[in-house]
Design an enzyme around this catalytic site. Structure first.
Site, PDB file in Angstrom:
ATOM      1  N   GLU A 154       0.842  -1.209   0.000  1.00 20.91           N
ATOM      2  CA  GLU A 154       0.000   0.000   0.000  1.00 20.91           C
ATOM      3  C   GLU A 154       0.873   1.253   0.000  1.00 20.91           C
ATOM      4  OE1 GLU A 154      -2.315  -1.572   3.343  1.00 20.91           O
ATOM      5  OE2 GLU A 154      -4.120  -1.224   2.155  1.00 20.91           O
ATOM      6  N   GLU A 188      -3.808  -9.680   3.764  1.00 25.72           N
ATOM      7  CA  GLU A 188      -4.648  -9.407   4.934  1.00 25.72           C
ATOM      8  C   GLU A 188      -5.761 -10.431   5.117  1.00 25.72           C
ATOM      9  OE1 GLU A 188      -3.474  -7.207   2.860  1.00 25.72           O
ATOM     10  OE2 GLU A 188      -2.755  -5.458   3.969  1.00 25.72           O
TER      11      GLU A 188
HETATM   12  N1  COA Z   1       3.615  -7.523  12.017  1.00 26.40           N
HETATM   13  C1  COA Z   1       4.291  -7.877  13.126  1.00 26.40           C
HETATM   14  N2  COA Z   1       5.240  -8.817  13.162  1.00 26.40           N
HETATM   15  C2  COA Z   1       5.494  -9.457  12.018  1.00 26.40           C
HETATM   16  C3  COA Z   1       4.833  -9.161  10.817  1.00 26.40           C
HETATM   17  C4  COA Z   1       3.859  -8.141  10.846  1.00 26.40           C
HETATM   18  N3  COA Z   1       3.205  -7.772   9.754  1.00 26.40           N
HETATM   19  N4  COA Z   1       5.298  -9.965   9.857  1.00 26.40           N
HETATM   20  C5  COA Z   1       6.232 -10.734  10.412  1.00 26.40           C
HETATM   21  N5  COA Z   1       6.355 -10.432  11.723  1.00 26.40           N
HETATM   22  C6  COA Z   1       7.309 -11.017  12.681  1.00 26.40           C
HETATM   23  C7  COA Z   1       6.990 -12.458  13.003  1.00 26.40           C
HETATM   24  O1  COA Z   1       6.071 -12.543  14.059  1.00 26.40           O
HETATM   25  C8  COA Z   1       8.343 -12.996  13.367  1.00 26.40           C
HETATM   26  O2  COA Z   1       8.619 -12.556  14.668  1.00 26.40           O
HETATM   27  P1  COA Z   1       9.506 -13.452  15.646  1.00 26.40           P
HETATM   28  O3  COA Z   1      10.832 -13.609  14.982  1.00 26.40           O
HETATM   29  O4  COA Z   1       9.530 -12.688  16.904  1.00 26.40           O
HETATM   30  O5  COA Z   1       8.759 -14.742  15.760  1.00 26.40           O
HETATM   31  C9  COA Z   1       9.288 -12.228  12.451  1.00 26.40           C
HETATM   32  O6  COA Z   1       8.558 -11.072  12.028  1.00 26.40           O
HETATM   33  C10 COA Z   1       9.732 -12.974  11.222  1.00 26.40           C
HETATM   34  O7  COA Z   1       8.571 -13.480  10.562  1.00 26.40           O
HETATM   35  P2  COA Z   1       8.559 -14.947   9.942  1.00 26.40           P
HETATM   36  O8  COA Z   1       7.214 -15.157   9.400  1.00 26.40           O
HETATM   37  O9  COA Z   1       9.067 -15.899  10.954  1.00 26.40           O
HETATM   38  O10 COA Z   1       9.645 -14.807   8.797  1.00 26.40           O
HETATM   39  P3  COA Z   1       9.595 -15.293   7.298  1.00 26.40           P
HETATM   40  O11 COA Z   1      10.833 -14.799   6.677  1.00 26.40           O
HETATM   41  O12 COA Z   1       9.282 -16.749   7.257  1.00 26.40           O
HETATM   42  O13 COA Z   1       8.359 -14.558   6.627  1.00 26.40           O
HETATM   43  C11 COA Z   1       6.935 -12.714   6.004  1.00 26.40           C
HETATM   44  C12 COA Z   1       8.335 -13.157   6.495  1.00 26.40           C
HETATM   45  C13 COA Z   1       6.910 -11.219   6.019  1.00 26.40           C
HETATM   46  C14 COA Z   1       6.683 -13.245   4.595  1.00 26.40           C
HETATM   47  C15 COA Z   1       5.860 -13.314   6.965  1.00 26.40           C
HETATM   48  O14 COA Z   1       6.210 -12.975   8.278  1.00 26.40           O
HETATM   49  C16 COA Z   1       4.485 -12.770   6.722  1.00 26.40           C
HETATM   50  O15 COA Z   1       3.778 -13.265   5.870  1.00 26.40           O
HETATM   51  N6  COA Z   1       4.098 -11.775   7.518  1.00 26.40           N
HETATM   52  C17 COA Z   1       2.751 -11.248   7.489  1.00 26.40           C
HETATM   53  C18 COA Z   1       2.623 -10.261   6.404  1.00 26.40           C
HETATM   54  C19 COA Z   1       1.245  -9.680   6.463  1.00 26.40           C
HETATM   55  O16 COA Z   1       0.268 -10.336   6.665  1.00 26.40           O
HETATM   56  N7  COA Z   1       1.216  -8.386   6.234  1.00 26.40           N
HETATM   57  C20 COA Z   1      -0.013  -7.710   6.236  1.00 26.40           C
HETATM   58  C21 COA Z   1      -0.351  -7.322   7.609  1.00 26.40           C
HETATM   59  S1  COA Z   1      -1.875  -6.466   7.623  1.00 26.40           S
END
Ligand code: COA
Length: 703
Positions: free
Chosen positions: A106, A126
């Protein structure tokens, strides 16, 4: 705390650099930093363009999910910032790398130009949190990528790679190199060319590829999944983008987002998002523990379980030796694995080359000596203590020093099996779920003497083979099956008291369970279920209740093994379960034999309460005994391994939603109504204490 965003200048380019590890999520502090940095850019008229760049592994990967629960949460500051950014009279460029998700995309779409590194992926995930994008993603994406693709991305949450994003018009250029340097060069190039600003919100929405009934059809499909209201909200928002001015579409999105954010579904899915990441964290295990190398794996037993387990490793490129007791069983097992792979290839999920590679990684053997070179051996023979003990003893001798010995038991005492190997520090439980190559859950059972590096190695390996691994201590059935046992107990009592299997199944399926207990056991095999009860009886572990699970044992005796024998709780026409009067007769006879009164007034509510409340209570016991580390771990087990609906967040999250006080009260009422000689309705102290204190079970940790 250091400022997560800094503003700096590189010649005539202003740069907003974010550094908010691990994934540059948009925390309130990060948003404040962006606003402040942008004000500095606006104040410096000498600058020709602005570049947004993130440090670390990724551009912004989304809004900070943990802040969605804050009482003063609001998208307004960020959305207002995006509007100001877009209104800038000087070009604003985003340099993208990593996973540009949610609020990250976004943010990028509010910029005028987007450059991406080749490995970049973009998406609006989301929906996986029960939400729609809340920062104009539903309005800007259709303007860049068109309505059909935008709606698809918002409803599926899937990511597009950089090449596809380029083709779709979401990014403008894909270049290889360092994001900051490339971004600066691109901004320079745009400034030199006096490139115009391009405001996404001012673009028309292309009507190409939108049939007249597009939104009606999309809405009707979305409304078929009422447990996921974000799907319908996505349709309304994208339709608003297509049909209304931007400012009005913005209002539709804001309204829908605010309905979804506090909804039970979204809170449940957010709980699971963090649960899935928490389960890999093992209290007391040093982070730097040296892992053992696992380059080859052995599996003992080529049955359904053994074959499925072996496939996990072959899929991950790890060679596997499968050992069986006789050639016929070995060939049958290997044949089944081959058939499974061939079916995947026929569906186009595997290329001919991948098929050949996977099969080449699997070797069959009748000789335990062939396991001597393996770094890990998993025994996967059927659930019988004597047999497993013998095999573990043999493995203790043949496995090389330093090899991990794992048992795929689903209920038996891992410490006893560990002792049988003579090297208990090397032993761990690995409880796979059937079909083992498909189900995501792996319960990792930590024995009393399991070495820390063995546990850590197996947890890491679980990630390599794509499992969600949850650690359990040793007890009957570990986390999942111990809870399932009380659930099955009540299901059977209800049948003996007069409920029909289809009623029991329907009542919990209405809650969202993938499958009710009767259909589930018919599919898993009544023989398998009955044998665990029989084994537990042998070990003296059953309650002093002669009617305890008599039905499953009776069906087993009668050869009604479920789907595979076309009769179990149901009769089967092919794979279709059909109510079976013979089952009612069996229940009537057993009820008479055990003095159980039959009645016709069993309600769906009673079924749900009697199946779920003891299961939740067992979860609370498991937590208070330290068998599970956290309530969230228990929820993960049930969602990833037992078909518990994710939109309910797992049994403990559901308990919190129902109210622990109510559960304690209903347990007490059932104790009075039904008697409580065996303690079936005794609420655990943890449940009672949390209920009194108004605290949540799903957020609790082991003492
Ligand atoms: N908000 C808060 N914390 C987040 C986050 C977010 N949007 N996305 C990832 N994190 C945190 C995880 O909780 C994790 O924390 P930890 O190490 O304390 O457990 C850390 O970031 C790493 O995330 P992880 O998923 O373990 O790493 P990854 O490399 O496998 O994947 C992403 C990274 C970004 C692809 C995955 O975390 C993801 O899909 N995140 C959500 C994205 C999302 O939904 N965004 C829209 C939000 S409205």
């Amino acid at each position: 705390m250091t400022n997560p965003v800094i503003f700096e200048t590189h010649g005539r380019i202003g740069v907003l650099r974010m550094n908010n590890p691990p994934v540059n999520a948009l925390s309130p502090a990060a948003v404040a930093g962006l606003i402040e940095g942008f004000a500095a850019f606006e104040a410096d008229a000498s600058l020709q363009a602005l570049l947004l760049h993130c440090e670390g592994r990724t551009f912004v990967a989304g809004g900070d999910i943990s802040s969605f629960d804050l009482p003063n949460f609001s998208t307004a500051p960020f959305n207002t910032f995006l509007a100001r950014l877009e209104q800038s009279a000087r070009p604003v460029v985003a340099a993208l790398h990593g996973t540009v998700l949610g609020g990250g995309l976004e943010l990028a779409m509010a910029c005028h130009y987007r450059l991406a590194l080749p490995g970049t992926r973009v998406g609006l995930p989301e929906v996986k949190l029960g939400l729609i994008p809340g920062s104009l993603g539903t309005q800007r994406l259709p303007r860049l990528a068109g309505v059909p693709l935008a709606l698809d991305m918002i409803q599926s949450g899937r990511m597009l790679d950089a090449g596809w994003a380029l083709e779709a018009g979401i990014v403008d250029v894909v270049r290889e190199g360092d994001a900051l340097n490339l971004g600066l060069a691109y901004a320079e190039q745009l400034a030199a060319a006096n490139a115009p600003v391009r405001r996404t919100s001012e673009l028309p929405v292309s009507q190409a590829g939108i049939p007249s009934d597009f939104f009606a059809a999309a809405l009707s499909a979305a409304q078929k999944k009422p447990a996921y209201p974000a799907l319908a909200a996505a349709v309304w928002c994208v339709q608003a983008a297509a049909e209304l001015p931007f400012a009005q579409g913005e209002q539709v999105e804001a309204r829908e987002f605010e309905v979804l954010r506090p909804s039970a579904t979204s809170r449940a899915l957010r709980h699971l998002f963090f649960a899935e990441r928490q389960v890999s964290k093992i209290p007391g295990l040093p982070k730097d523990v040296a892992l053992r190398k696992i380059a080859t794996v052995g599996v003992v037993g080529a049955g359904t379980m053994g074959g499925g387990i072996a496939m996990n490793f072959a899929n991950a490129g790890i060679p596997v030796v499968i050992v069986e007791a006789n050639d016929e069983a070995l060939q049958r097992g290997l044949g089944l694995v081959r058939k499974n792979y061939e079916a995947s290839a026929a569906k186009g999920k595997l290329s001919a080359q991948q098929l050949a590679q996977r099969l080449a990684l699997l070797t069959g053997s009748l000789d335990y000596a062939d396991l001597a070179g393996c770094d890990m051996v998993i025994e996967a023979v059927f659930e019988n203590m004597d047999l497993k003990r013998q095999i573990c003893a043999k493995l203790g001798q043949v496995c090389k020093s330093g090899a991990i010995i794992a048992t795929n038991t689903s209920t038996l005492d891992v410490d006893e099996l560990a002792a049988a190997t003579g090297r208990p520090a090397d032993v761990v439980g690995m409880h796979f779920f059937s079909p083992a190559n498909v189900m995501r859950l792996l319960e990792v059972v930590r024995g009393a003497k399991t070495a820390p590096e063995v546990l850590a190695t197996v947890m890491k390996l679980a990630g390599v083979i794509g499992k969600v691994a949850v650690v359990s201590g040793v007890c009957y059935g570990f986390i999942g099956n111990r809870m399932a046992e009380v659930y099955m107990r009540e299901a059977e009592f209800l049948l003996l008291e007069g409920a029909q299997p289809q009623q029991v199944d329907r009542a919990v399926e209405a809650l969202g369970m993938a499958m009710g207990p009767c259909r589930m056991l018919d599919m898993a095999g009544i023989d398998v279920g009955a044998k665990t009860v029989i084994e537990r009886d042998k070990a003296g572990g059953l309650p002093a209740d002669p009617s305890y699970r008599v039905l499953v044992r009776k069906l087993f005796e009668m050869g009604r093994f479920g789907q595979k024998t076309l009769a179990g709780y149901y009769r089967y026409e092919g794979r279709t379960p059909v109510p079976d009067p013979a089952l009612t007769e069996i229940c009537v006879a057993l009820a008479a034999q055990y003095g159980i009164q039959r009645r016709s007034d069993i309600s769906d509510q009673e079924i749900v309460e009697r199946l779920l409340y003891p299961l939740i209570n067992e979860g609370a016991l498991i937590l208070s005994e330290g068998i599970a580390y956290r309530g969230a771990d228990i929820d993960m087990v049930w969602v990833a391994g037992y078909g518990f609906p994710d939109h309910r967040g797992g049994p403990l999250f559901l308990a919190d939603e129902i109210g622990l006080k109510k559960i304690v009260e209903r347990m007490a009422a059932y104790a009075t109504e039904r008697g409580n000689a065996c303690g079936y309705w005794t609420a655990s102290n943890l449940l009672k204490n949390l209920a009194t204190q108004g605290k949540r079970l799903s957020d609790s940790s082991a003492p």
